[in-house]
Every structure is written in structure tokens, then in C-alpha cells.
Design a protein around this motif. Structure first.
Motif, PDB file in Angstrom:
ATOM      1  N   THR A  42      23.306  -5.880   0.406  1.00 45.98           N
ATOM      2  CA  THR A  42      22.298  -4.996  -0.142  1.00 45.98           C
ATOM      3  C   THR A  42      21.170  -5.826  -0.720  1.00 45.98           C
ATOM      4  O   THR A  42      21.403  -6.863  -1.296  1.00 45.98           O
ATOM      5  CB  THR A  42      22.872  -4.122  -1.271  1.00 45.98           C
ATOM      6  OG1 THR A  42      24.261  -4.009  -1.115  1.00 45.98           O
ATOM      7  CG2 THR A  42      22.266  -2.767  -1.260  1.00 45.98           C
ATOM      8  N   GLY A  43      19.948  -5.350  -0.560  1.00 43.72           N
ATOM      9  CA  GLY A  43      18.821  -6.073  -1.102  1.00 43.72           C
ATOM     10  C   GLY A  43      18.210  -7.023  -0.086  1.00 43.72           C
ATOM     11  O   GLY A  43      17.121  -7.504  -0.276  1.00 43.72           O
ATOM     12  N   ILE A  44      18.888  -7.312   0.999  1.00 44.93           N
ATOM     13  CA  ILE A  44      18.349  -8.150   2.060  1.00 44.93           C
ATOM     14  C   ILE A  44      18.184  -7.266   3.284  1.00 44.93           C
ATOM     15  O   ILE A  44      19.147  -6.709   3.783  1.00 44.93           O
ATOM     16  CB  ILE A  44      19.279  -9.329   2.385  1.00 44.93           C
ATOM     17  CG1 ILE A  44      19.447 -10.204   1.151  1.00 44.93           C
ATOM     18  CG2 ILE A  44      18.736 -10.132   3.549  1.00 44.93           C
ATOM     19  CD1 ILE A  44      20.438 -11.314   1.321  1.00 44.93           C
ATOM     20  N   THR A  49      13.464  -5.450  15.168  1.00 48.68           N
ATOM     21  CA  THR A  49      12.567  -5.609  16.309  1.00 48.68           C
ATOM     22  C   THR A  49      11.902  -6.984  16.222  1.00 48.68           C
ATOM     23  O   THR A  49      11.838  -7.592  15.156  1.00 48.68           O
ATOM     24  CB  THR A  49      11.450  -4.539  16.329  1.00 48.68           C
ATOM     25  OG1 THR A  49      10.611  -4.715  15.191  1.00 48.68           O
ATOM     26  CG2 THR A  49      12.019  -3.124  16.366  1.00 48.68           C
ATOM     27  N   VAL A  50      11.386  -7.428  17.343  1.00 48.11           N
ATOM     28  CA  VAL A  50      10.675  -8.708  17.375  1.00 48.11           C
ATOM     29  C   VAL A  50       9.450  -8.645  16.462  1.00 48.11           C
ATOM     30  O   VAL A  50       9.176  -9.586  15.708  1.00 48.11           O
ATOM     31  CB  VAL A  50      10.280  -9.076  18.822  1.00 48.11           C
ATOM     32  CG1 VAL A  50       9.317 -10.249  18.839  1.00 48.11           C
ATOM     33  CG2 VAL A  50      11.519  -9.372  19.650  1.00 48.11           C
ATOM     34  N   ALA A  51       8.726  -7.528  16.477  1.00 51.57           N
ATOM     35  CA  ALA A  51       7.524  -7.402  15.643  1.00 51.57           C
ATOM     36  C   ALA A  51       7.854  -7.571  14.167  1.00 51.57           C
ATOM     37  O   ALA A  51       7.132  -8.254  13.430  1.00 51.57           O
ATOM     38  CB  ALA A  51       6.862  -6.049  15.893  1.00 51.57           C
ATOM     39  N   ARG A  52       8.957  -6.999  13.704  1.00 47.34           N
ATOM     40  CA  ARG A  52       9.352  -7.156  12.304  1.00 47.34           C
ATOM     41  C   ARG A  52       9.836  -8.569  12.023  1.00 47.34           C
ATOM     42  O   ARG A  52       9.624  -9.108  10.950  1.00 47.34           O
ATOM     43  CB  ARG A  52      10.429  -6.146  11.946  1.00 47.34           C
ATOM     44  CG  ARG A  52       9.891  -4.746  11.831  1.00 47.34           C
ATOM     45  CD  ARG A  52      10.950  -3.798  11.359  1.00 47.34           C
ATOM     46  NE  ARG A  52      10.418  -2.450  11.301  1.00 47.34           N
ATOM     47  CZ  ARG A  52      11.153  -1.369  11.319  1.00 47.34           C
ATOM     48  NH1 ARG A  52      12.461  -1.457  11.400  1.00 47.34           N
ATOM     49  NH2 ARG A  52      10.589  -0.188  11.262  1.00 47.34           N
ATOM     50  N   ASN A  55       7.173 -11.145  11.076  1.00 42.32           N
ATOM     51  CA  ASN A  55       6.620 -11.078   9.720  1.00 42.32           C
ATOM     52  C   ASN A  55       7.671 -11.263   8.629  1.00 42.32           C
ATOM     53  O   ASN A  55       7.344 -11.214   7.457  1.00 42.32           O
ATOM     54  CB  ASN A  55       5.909  -9.737   9.519  1.00 42.32           C
ATOM     55  CG  ASN A  55       4.720  -9.603  10.448  1.00 42.32           C
ATOM     56  OD1 ASN A  55       3.954 -10.534  10.622  1.00 42.32           O
ATOM     57  ND2 ASN A  55       4.578  -8.446  11.062  1.00 42.32           N
ATOM     58  N   ALA A  56       8.921 -11.458   8.995  1.00 44.93           N
ATOM     59  CA  ALA A  56      10.001 -11.588   8.015  1.00 44.93           C
ATOM     60  C   ALA A  56      10.064 -13.012   7.470  1.00 44.93           C
ATOM     61  O   ALA A  56       9.624 -13.955   8.118  1.00 44.93           O
ATOM     62  CB  ALA A  56      11.333 -11.226   8.664  1.00 44.93           C
ATOM     63  N   PRO A  57      10.641 -13.172   6.281  1.00 44.42           N
ATOM     64  CA  PRO A  57      10.780 -14.525   5.722  1.00 44.42           C
ATOM     65  C   PRO A  57      11.845 -15.339   6.443  1.00 44.42           C
ATOM     66  O   PRO A  57      12.713 -14.786   7.127  1.00 44.42           O
ATOM     67  CB  PRO A  57      11.186 -14.274   4.265  1.00 44.42           C
ATOM     68  CG  PRO A  57      11.660 -12.879   4.201  1.00 44.42           C
ATOM     69  CD  PRO A  57      11.062 -12.134   5.345  1.00 44.42           C
ATOM     70  N   ASN A  58      11.765 -16.653   6.266  1.00 46.00           N
ATOM     71  CA  ASN A  58      12.735 -17.573   6.858  1.00 46.00           C
ATOM     72  C   ASN A  58      14.151 -17.196   6.420  1.00 46.00           C
ATOM     73  O   ASN A  58      14.365 -16.749   5.302  1.00 46.00           O
ATOM     74  CB  ASN A  58      12.411 -18.999   6.428  1.00 46.00           C
ATOM     75  CG  ASN A  58      13.230 -20.035   7.157  1.00 46.00           C
ATOM     76  OD1 ASN A  58      13.637 -19.838   8.298  1.00 46.00           O
ATOM     77  ND2 ASN A  58      13.479 -21.148   6.505  1.00 46.00           N
ATOM     78  N   LEU A 114      16.852 -15.729  11.318  1.00 46.31           N
ATOM     79  CA  LEU A 114      15.509 -16.185  11.633  1.00 46.31           C
ATOM     80  C   LEU A 114      15.304 -17.609  11.148  1.00 46.31           C
ATOM     81  O   LEU A 114      15.706 -17.954  10.038  1.00 46.31           O
ATOM     82  CB  LEU A 114      14.518 -15.254  10.940  1.00 46.31           C
ATOM     83  CG  LEU A 114      13.080 -15.268  11.398  1.00 46.31           C
ATOM     84  CD1 LEU A 114      12.977 -14.866  12.859  1.00 46.31           C
ATOM     85  CD2 LEU A 114      12.274 -14.318  10.546  1.00 46.31           C
ATOM     86  N   LYS A 115      14.696 -18.446  11.979  1.00 51.26           N
ATOM     87  CA  LYS A 115      14.397 -19.835  11.608  1.00 51.26           C
ATOM     88  C   LYS A 115      12.905 -20.080  11.812  1.00 51.26           C
ATOM     89  O   LYS A 115      12.387 -19.932  12.907  1.00 51.26           O
ATOM     90  CB  LYS A 115      15.186 -20.817  12.483  1.00 51.26           C
ATOM     91  CG  LYS A 115      16.676 -20.740  12.290  1.00 51.26           C
ATOM     92  CD  LYS A 115      17.068 -21.220  10.913  1.00 51.26           C
ATOM     93  CE  LYS A 115      18.573 -21.197  10.782  1.00 51.26           C
ATOM     94  NZ  LYS A 115      19.049 -21.759   9.570  1.00 51.26           N
ATOM     95  N   LYS A 116      12.254 -20.446  10.712  1.00 48.60           N
ATOM     96  CA  LYS A 116      10.827 -20.779  10.766  1.00 48.60           C
ATOM     97  C   LYS A 116      10.667 -22.215  10.299  1.00 48.60           C
ATOM     98  O   LYS A 116      11.099 -22.575   9.204  1.00 48.60           O
ATOM     99  CB  LYS A 116      10.027 -19.861   9.848  1.00 48.60           C
ATOM    100  CG  LYS A 116       9.948 -18.436  10.321  1.00 48.60           C
ATOM    101  CD  LYS A 116       9.054 -17.620   9.403  1.00 48.60           C
ATOM    102  CE  LYS A 116       8.887 -16.229   9.953  1.00 48.60           C
ATOM    103  NZ  LYS A 116       7.989 -15.415   9.118  1.00 48.60           N
TER     104      LYS A 116
END
Length: 133
Positions: A42-44, A49-52, A55-58, A114-116
Motif C-alpha cells: 500500500t502506498g506504492i 501501461t508503458v505511458a505511465r 513518468n514513474a519514479p525509479n 522500473l530501472k532508470k
């Protein structure tokens, strides 16, 4: 005899601490189940989708549904994933593929993180691959 007395005393002192931890667990995100049965926190917010994901954080958890359209040339375990909102690179190990034959027409659901990295393309490290019907 002193040793037994020490153990008994230690057990008596530890019991209230253990009971308090059970009654008042440590603060923080609580595990929860999403509608499809995948456990999250919860909270994360996981991206779907690829579009989201763009824009998501690492290190955000992602659950993507779409198609693995091709292997990225010159990159081991890296593939181009595409859904209705866009495309991005995913990294899928041989263990995750588990010998399944995936074609560009195969519909898949990917679970990963996700890895940035600076000066590198965005990617998702895939931990689970589901082949959908």
C-alpha cells in the motif's frame, strides 16, 4: 542451576516485547492484495501501461500487458515491449522465459521493476512473465 535461572529470566523478559510487537507492528507500508491476486504494498502505485511507466519514479513496480515484439540487437536478455500506449525496453532472463516460445503475436503480462539510469534508456527488469491466452 544458574544457567536455567538465566534462561527462565530471559524468556520472561522477552515475552512482553514479543507480545507488544504483535499487538503494535512497526509502522510502514502494509502488504495488500490487488484484484488479480498479485501482492503489493500500500502506498506504492504500480504502473500498468508503458505511458505511465515512462513518468514513474525509479524502482517503481510495474505490471505491463502487451507484446514482446523483438530482441534488442546486440543486447543480451533485452527486448522491445509494446502495449497500446507505447513501447520500452525490458530485460528478461532465460530463467524467467523458462523455455517458453514467445512470438510478437503472443500476448504477455510482465511483472517487474522500473530501472532508470542516467544517459541510458529506461528499462524494466522483469521477474515474472505470464503467457496470456
Amino acid at each position: 542451576m544458574r544457567y536455567l535461572l538465566f534462561l527462565a529470566l530471559a524468556a520472561l523478559l522477552a515475552a512482553p516485547v514479543s507480545a507488544a510487537e504483535t499487538a503494535n507492528p512497526a509502522p510502514g507500508p502494509k502488504p495488500s492484495a490487488s484484484p488479480d491476486g498479485v501482492h503489493g504494498t500500500t502506498g506504492i502505485v504500480s504502473t500498468d501501461t508503458v505511458a505511465r511507466a515512462l513518468n514513474a519514479p525509479n524502482k517503481s513496480p510495474v505490471v505491463l500487458t502487451g507484446h514482446i515484439v523483438e530482441r534488442v540487437p546486440g543486447k543480451a536478455d533485452k527486448y522491445l515491449f509494446k502495449d497500446e500506449s507505447g513501447s520500452l525496453m525490458v530485460e528478461i532472463s532465460h530463467e524467467v522465459f523458462a523455455g517458453r516460445e514467445i512470438t510478437p503475436e503472443s500476448r504477455v503480462r510482465l511483472f517487474g521493476k522500473l530501472k532508470k539510469y542516467p544517459n541510458k534508456p529506461l528499462r524494466v527488469d522483469v521477474s515474472v512473465l505470464q503467457l496470456l491466452q
